[in-house]
Structures are given as C-alpha cells and as structure tokens.
Design a protein around this motif. Structure first.
Motif, PDB file in Angstrom:
ATOM      1  N   VAL A   1       1.106   5.655   4.127  1.00 37.86           N
ATOM      2  CA  VAL A   1       0.046   6.356   4.849  1.00 37.86           C
ATOM      3  C   VAL A   1      -0.200   7.685   4.168  1.00 37.86           C
ATOM      4  O   VAL A   1       0.745   8.408   3.835  1.00 37.86           O
ATOM      5  N   SER A   2      -1.461   8.016   3.959  1.00 32.55           N
ATOM      6  CA  SER A   2      -1.815   9.300   3.355  1.00 32.55           C
ATOM      7  C   SER A   2      -3.067   9.833   4.019  1.00 32.55           C
ATOM      8  O   SER A   2      -3.918   9.070   4.488  1.00 32.55           O
ATOM      9  N   THR A   3      -3.164  11.165   4.078  1.00 27.16           N
ATOM     10  CA  THR A   3      -4.317  11.813   4.703  1.00 27.16           C
ATOM     11  C   THR A   3      -4.885  12.845   3.748  1.00 27.16           C
ATOM     12  O   THR A   3      -4.155  13.696   3.229  1.00 27.16           O
ATOM     13  N   VAL A   4      -6.177  12.757   3.506  1.00 19.67           N
ATOM     14  CA  VAL A   4      -6.873  13.724   2.656  1.00 19.67           C
ATOM     15  C   VAL A   4      -8.086  14.223   3.421  1.00 19.67           C
ATOM     16  O   VAL A   4      -9.023  13.469   3.670  1.00 19.67           O
ATOM     17  N   GLY A   5      -8.025  15.485   3.821  1.00 17.50           N
ATOM     18  CA  GLY A   5      -9.108  16.018   4.628  1.00 17.50           C
ATOM     19  C   GLY A   5      -9.169  15.298   5.964  1.00 17.50           C
ATOM     20  O   GLY A   5      -8.183  15.228   6.697  1.00 17.50           O
ATOM     21  N   GLU A   6     -10.324  14.705   6.281  1.00 18.80           N
ATOM     22  CA  GLU A   6     -10.479  13.971   7.532  1.00 18.80           C
ATOM     23  C   GLU A   6     -10.287  12.467   7.351  1.00 18.80           C
ATOM     24  O   GLU A   6     -10.405  11.703   8.297  1.00 18.80           O
ATOM     25  N   GLN A   7      -9.957  12.057   6.126  1.00 17.32           N
ATOM     26  CA  GLN A   7      -9.807  10.636   5.842  1.00 17.32           C
ATOM     27  C   GLN A   7      -8.335  10.232   5.806  1.00 17.32           C
ATOM     28  O   GLN A   7      -7.502  10.906   5.205  1.00 17.32           O
ATOM     29  N   ALA A   8      -8.024   9.118   6.470  1.00 17.37           N
ATOM     30  CA  ALA A   8      -6.679   8.547   6.442  1.00 17.37           C
ATOM     31  C   ALA A   8      -6.737   7.210   5.718  1.00 17.37           C
ATOM     32  O   ALA A   8      -7.681   6.433   5.900  1.00 17.37           O
ATOM     33  N   VAL A   9      -5.736   6.967   4.884  1.00 15.42           N
ATOM     34  CA  VAL A   9      -5.646   5.713   4.148  1.00 15.42           C
ATOM     35  C   VAL A   9      -4.318   5.051   4.496  1.00 15.42           C
ATOM     36  O   VAL A   9      -3.258   5.659   4.364  1.00 15.42           O
ATOM     37  N   ASN A  10      -4.390   3.822   4.979  1.00 11.79           N
ATOM     38  CA  ASN A  10      -3.193   3.060   5.330  1.00 11.79           C
ATOM     39  C   ASN A  10      -3.109   1.832   4.441  1.00 11.79           C
ATOM     40  O   ASN A  10      -4.076   1.062   4.351  1.00 11.79           O
ATOM     41  N   VAL A  11      -1.963   1.646   3.800  1.00 12.18           N
ATOM     42  CA  VAL A  11      -1.746   0.491   2.937  1.00 12.18           C
ATOM     43  C   VAL A  11      -0.561  -0.296   3.470  1.00 12.18           C
ATOM     44  O   VAL A  11       0.510   0.268   3.720  1.00 12.18           O
ATOM     45  N   PHE A  12      -0.739  -1.604   3.627  1.00 15.75           N
ATOM     46  CA  PHE A  12       0.318  -2.454   4.167  1.00 15.75           C
ATOM     47  C   PHE A  12       0.483  -3.701   3.302  1.00 15.75           C
ATOM     48  O   PHE A  12      -0.513  -4.323   2.913  1.00 15.75           O
ATOM     49  N   PHE A  13       1.725  -4.049   3.012  1.00 16.49           N
ATOM     50  CA  PHE A  13       2.031  -5.357   2.443  1.00 16.49           C
ATOM     51  C   PHE A  13       2.464  -6.228   3.612  1.00 16.49           C
ATOM     52  O   PHE A  13       3.425  -5.882   4.316  1.00 16.49           O
ATOM     53  N   VAL A  14       1.781  -7.328   3.835  1.00 12.22           N
ATOM     54  CA  VAL A  14       2.040  -8.121   5.033  1.00 12.22           C
ATOM     55  C   VAL A  14       2.294  -9.587   4.709  1.00 12.22           C
ATOM     56  O   VAL A  14       1.822 -10.116   3.689  1.00 12.22           O
ATOM     57  N   ARG A  15       3.058 -10.225   5.590  1.00 13.18           N
ATOM     58  CA  ARG A  15       3.276 -11.663   5.597  1.00 13.18           C
ATOM     59  C   ARG A  15       3.185 -12.096   7.052  1.00 13.18           C
ATOM     60  O   ARG A  15       3.089 -11.248   7.943  1.00 13.18           O
ATOM     61  N   ASP A  16       3.261 -13.409   7.302  1.00 13.28           N
ATOM     62  CA  ASP A  16       3.293 -13.811   8.699  1.00 13.28           C
ATOM     63  C   ASP A  16       4.703 -13.582   9.242  1.00 13.28           C
ATOM     64  O   ASP A  16       5.615 -13.212   8.504  1.00 13.28           O
ATOM     65  N   ALA A  17       4.884 -13.791  10.529  1.00 17.39           N
ATOM     66  CA  ALA A  17       6.160 -13.457  11.168  1.00 17.39           C
ATOM     67  C   ALA A  17       7.327 -14.245  10.599  1.00 17.39           C
ATOM     68  O   ALA A  17       8.486 -13.820  10.687  1.00 17.39           O
ATOM     69  N   SER A  18       7.049 -15.402   9.977  1.00 19.36           N
ATOM     70  CA  SER A  18       8.110 -16.231   9.393  1.00 19.36           C
ATOM     71  C   SER A  18       8.356 -15.907   7.924  1.00 19.36           C
ATOM     72  O   SER A  18       9.198 -16.534   7.280  1.00 19.36           O
ATOM     73  N   GLY A  19       7.617 -14.947   7.390  1.00 21.49           N
ATOM     74  CA  GLY A  19       7.782 -14.572   5.990  1.00 21.49           C
ATOM     75  C   GLY A  19       6.935 -15.386   5.034  1.00 21.49           C
ATOM     76  O   GLY A  19       7.100 -15.279   3.817  1.00 21.49           O
ATOM     77  N   ASN A  20       6.036 -16.200   5.559  1.00 23.41           N
ATOM     78  CA  ASN A  20       5.185 -17.051   4.725  1.00 23.41           C
ATOM     79  C   ASN A  20       3.860 -16.345   4.401  1.00 23.41           C
ATOM     80  O   ASN A  20       3.502 -15.349   5.040  1.00 23.41           O
ATOM     81  N   PRO A  21       3.120 -16.858   3.406  1.00 27.88           N
ATOM     82  CA  PRO A  21       1.816 -16.262   3.061  1.00 27.88           C
ATOM     83  C   PRO A  21       0.878 -16.251   4.262  1.00 27.88           C
ATOM     84  O   PRO A  21       0.951 -17.118   5.142  1.00 27.88           O
ATOM     85  N   VAL A  22       0.001 -15.277   4.280  1.00 35.15           N
ATOM     86  CA  VAL A  22      -0.921 -15.109   5.409  1.00 35.15           C
ATOM     87  C   VAL A  22      -2.117 -16.029   5.257  1.00 35.15           C
ATOM     88  O   VAL A  22      -2.725 -16.121   4.185  1.00 35.15           O
ATOM     89  N   ASP A  23      -2.453 -16.714   6.332  1.00 33.84           N
ATOM     90  CA  ASP A  23      -3.632 -17.571   6.367  1.00 33.84           C
ATOM     91  C   ASP A  23      -4.875 -16.686   6.361  1.00 33.84           C
ATOM     92  O   ASP A  23      -4.961 -15.706   7.093  1.00 33.84           O
ATOM     93  N   MET A  24      -5.856 -17.032   5.525  1.00 30.48           N
ATOM     94  CA  MET A  24      -7.058 -16.220   5.423  1.00 30.48           C
ATOM     95  C   MET A  24      -7.859 -16.207   6.722  1.00 30.48           C
ATOM     96  O   MET A  24      -8.645 -15.292   6.959  1.00 30.48           O
TER      97      MET A  24
END
Length: 455
Positions: A383-406
């Motif tokens: 998470v980073s904040t520059v001025g009034e803008q916030a940027v959130n970056v997440f690496f995600v998988r499903d709850a079982s650790g498998n690839p995420v369905d589109m």
C-alpha cells in the motif's frame, strides 16, 4: 587525486556500472603510508575511510534496490586494507543509468563524503526508502496466516480511525508479517495517545492469536520514526523462524522454477566458507541474500554476482563476525534454509491486482473485505499513498491456494464499480524471465507504485 577518483566513479555510473572503492586504514598500514605515500594518496585514504564500516555492503545494495536499479553483475572484494565493490546496474527496462538525479543521489549516498540516510531524507522526484514519509506510527505484526486475516487487521484500524499511509505484507510458510505506517485520520500525525494505542494493540493481538493450539502466538509492536520496510520484514520473519517450516510450503507457494539451489563449501586456502546460490533471477535478489547473511552475523569478504537470464548465480565468501567459518553440518543447513526462505519470501504467483483510488480512512479495509467476500486469499500486498491517491497492490489466489477464476475477477470489477481503477496482471509461472517494464516491477513502495503519479 580525490577529484580524479570522483570523476572515475561518475564515469563508471554513466557507463552502466557503479564502482565503490572503500579503503580501510589499518594502524600498521597508516603508519607505513605516512612515511612513503604522497599527500594526495593519504588524503584519499582518509576521505574514503569513513565509508568503510560494518554492514556497508548491505547499505550499498539497499540504496541501489530502493532506487529500483537492477544489479546485473557485481564484484565484491576486500583483501588487506583495500575494499572495492563494483556494481553493474540498469533500470527496470535494462537501460543504462543516465538520469542526472539518480547519479547525483548515488554519488551523495555512496561517495567519499556519503551522508547517512537520516541526512538524505528527501530526493526530488521520488521517495527513497521510507525517509520522507512524514509523521506516522509504525505498526509491526507477525503471526499465523489464514484467509481473511489482512481484512480483519485493516477493519480494526479503520474502526479506530487510523489511516494506513504505507503498508507491506509478506506471507511465507503459513506465517504473515506486516509493517504498516499509520496516522490519525484528523491530524494526519503520529498517534501517541497511550489509551488509543493500547486499544489497537489489544484488538490486533486478539486477531493474531488465532487458533488456541498455535505454538507461535502472534505479536504486535509500535514505534515512532523510520524503518526500512523490506529489511524489517526479513528481520521479523527470521526472528519468527519461518525458515524452519520448509515442509509446510506447497507446490503453489514454491513452484519448481523458483526452487533455489544453495551449496556451501570451504575455501581452505583463504579460510572462507563459500556460499553458492543459483535460482531464478529477479529484482532485489542480492539485497534479500545479503540482508539475511548480515542478520545472521556473517561478513561478506568477497562475492561475485552474475545474471544469465532467466537465472542468477551468486557466490559469497563469508566468515562469522567472530572469524569462524561454517564447519558443522548443522550450521550449513541453517544457513541454507535461511537463504532459501529469504529468496522465497518475495516470490509470488497468481494474479496481481492493482487498485487506485482517492485515499480515505477505511479504504484498505473496504478493498480487503471485497477480496475476502469473493473468496480471494492475499499472499502479498503493498500500500502506498501519494498526495490524495492511494495505490493498493495484492497478489491473490483462491482460498485453497489455486489460480483465480476470471469469473471471480469480473464479479470483483462489478462490485468495485467506478470508485476505483482496477488493473489485473497474471504473474509469470514459467521459467522465463519476469517482465521488466511498467507495473511488472517487484517493489511495492520504493518505486513502481509511485511512478505513475510522479511522472
């Protein structure tokens, strides 16, 4: 002589490499040089002597990493009284470094009159490390990881009216480590009210406590001031002994293409232990390894670093601070496990979600709640904040650790609506070298999250 050296350093930088000459004045050598060397050479030795100090290699690599520079080759050597480090670096696109701001900063930070990080708190056009964050309270959390944990942590902070200004989250071997920079939502200053901090600590501890049979109880700590986020995360997980859970890492956490090969041998002639590492190359790899060796109280006397895409080969000649080498199998095994853990902590696969929105209290809580409700588990976040803008970056998988369905991603887009800008990127899983342009960079806070807003 000093001017010639400075010019030589700048020339090496312009040619795509950085040469750092470090001279250690031993009493015997100083006495000898005083009678035989010219004044110019003595002046150089005196000026460069201040650069030589314990941990200097980590400090240099940290600065280069914070500037989002890629170390393609490096040669580290310290024999007798002379120390010389040569780094070949490029930008994230593989280009030589020609930007005058970058060169000036490197010269100030690493030159003969290099200043400490406390004195170099700002660098025009980019935030380096965490030195220009401003008033904040640093919250450190570590405990057992589980789906939805980050959502619960951010909800506590939002309910107590803490604004998350900067944060980074790593998970490894079922452990989670977080470093968050928070401030008061009204004053935008560090929170020093003991009652308020105590309430936050108690609620966070209850969340981290998790299962009652967890042998490693989570803990929370607070501090005022600055800390290097990546360095601190390594220290926290190392102290937590995450490297002992090798058997807990599954194929998703550590695919074969990322499995590092680490060997330790003994150099009888010089009395060093030689640590050889070969693994998939990526940004900040040298920093992660040197950071771990330093935290384990080992001194790097010589090293060679090279990258033969998509793999990197690194070799370190080390001794413990007490002068001993790695003689027992137990010591060698521990070093191998710790280096392997340091490499894998920053490795993430799956989908990379980037969300940009106007900063407000509770934004992180809202985003992580949406991810949780859509069955997504966060393995790494920034998470980073520059001025009034916030940027959130997440690496995600499903709850079982498998690839995420589109389909899940499409549902996510609809729920987010027009309040946030969402970008989805699949992290490379093959043995091909990771992309080196735009948002493919691995640093959350130190550069790529700010680049679009600072351009």
């Amino acid at each position: 002589m000093l001017d010639v050296l400075r010019k030589a350093i700048k020339t090496r930088i312009l040619n795509g490499s950085i040469a750092i000459l470090r001279v250690k004045r031993l009493m015997k050598m100083a006495a000898k040089s005083a009678g035989t060397c010219q004044n110019g050479f003595s002046d150089v030795m005196h000026c460069l002597d201040s650069v030589n100090k314990p941990g200097i290699l980590l400090e240099v690599v940290q600065i280069l990493s914070d500037l989002d520079l890629i170390i393609t080759k490096a040669y580290i050597s310290s024999d007798g009284g002379f120390f010389m480090d040569v780094f070949h670096v490029t930008d994230q696109q593989g280009n030589k470094i020609t930007d005058s701001k970058t060169i000036d900063y490197i010269e100030k930070a690493l030159g003969p009159k290099g200043k400490t990080t406390e004195e170099l708190k700002t660098w025009q056009g980019k935030q380096v490390g965490v030195h220009s964050i401003g008033d904040h309270t640093v919250v450190e959390l570590i405990g057992r990881d589980r789906p939805g944990l980050l959502s619960e942590i951010s909800a506590v902070l939002a309910n107590l009216r803490f604004n998350v200004y900067v944060a980074e989250v790593w998970t490894h071997n079922r452990r989670i480590a977080c470093v968050l920079y928070v401030n008061d939502d009204v004053t935008c200053r560090a929170v020093n009210d003991p009652t308020r901090l105590s309430a936050m600590e108690e609620q966070l501890k209850n969340i981290l406590r998790g299962c009652e049979d967890d042998e490693k109880v989570g803990y929370t700590s607070f501090s005022m001031g600055f800390t290097h986020i990546d360095r601190r995360l390594h220290q926290m997980l190392f102290a937590d002994r995450d490297y002992e859970g090798c058997g807990l890492t599954n194929e998703v956490d550590s695919p074969p293409s990322f499995k590092p090969k680490i060997a330790i041998e003994r150099c009888e002639e010089k009395g060093y232990s030689v640590v050889s590492v070969r693994c998939k190359d990526r940004a900040k790899l040298m920093f992660d390894i040197v950071c771990t060796l330093t935290d384990m109280q080992y001194v790097v006397f010589h090293a060679t670093i090279s990258s033969d895409a998509p793999y990197a080969s690194q070799e370190y000649y080390i001794r413990h601070m007490d002068g001993c080498t790695l003689d027992t199998e137990g010591e060698k095994e521990r070093v191998v496990k710790c280096i392997e853990a340091a490499i894998q902590r920053r490795v993430s696969e799956g989908l990379r979600l980037e969300l940009c929105a106007k900063d407000r209290v509770g934004l992180l809580s809202e985003v992580t709640r949406i991810l949780r409700e859509n069955g997504l588990s966060v393995s790494r976040a920034g998470v980073s904040t520059v001025g009034e803008q916030a940027v959130n970056v997440f690496f995600v998988r499903d709850a079982s650790g498998n690839p995420v369905d589109m389909k899940t991603i499409e549902a996510l887009r609809k729920e987010i609506g027009h309040t946030m800008m969402l970008s989805v990127k699949k992290v490379p899983t093959s043995s091909k070298a990771p992309e080196a342009s735009g948002w493919a960079k691995t640093s959350f806070f130190f550069g790529n999250l700010l680049e679009k807003f600072l351009a």
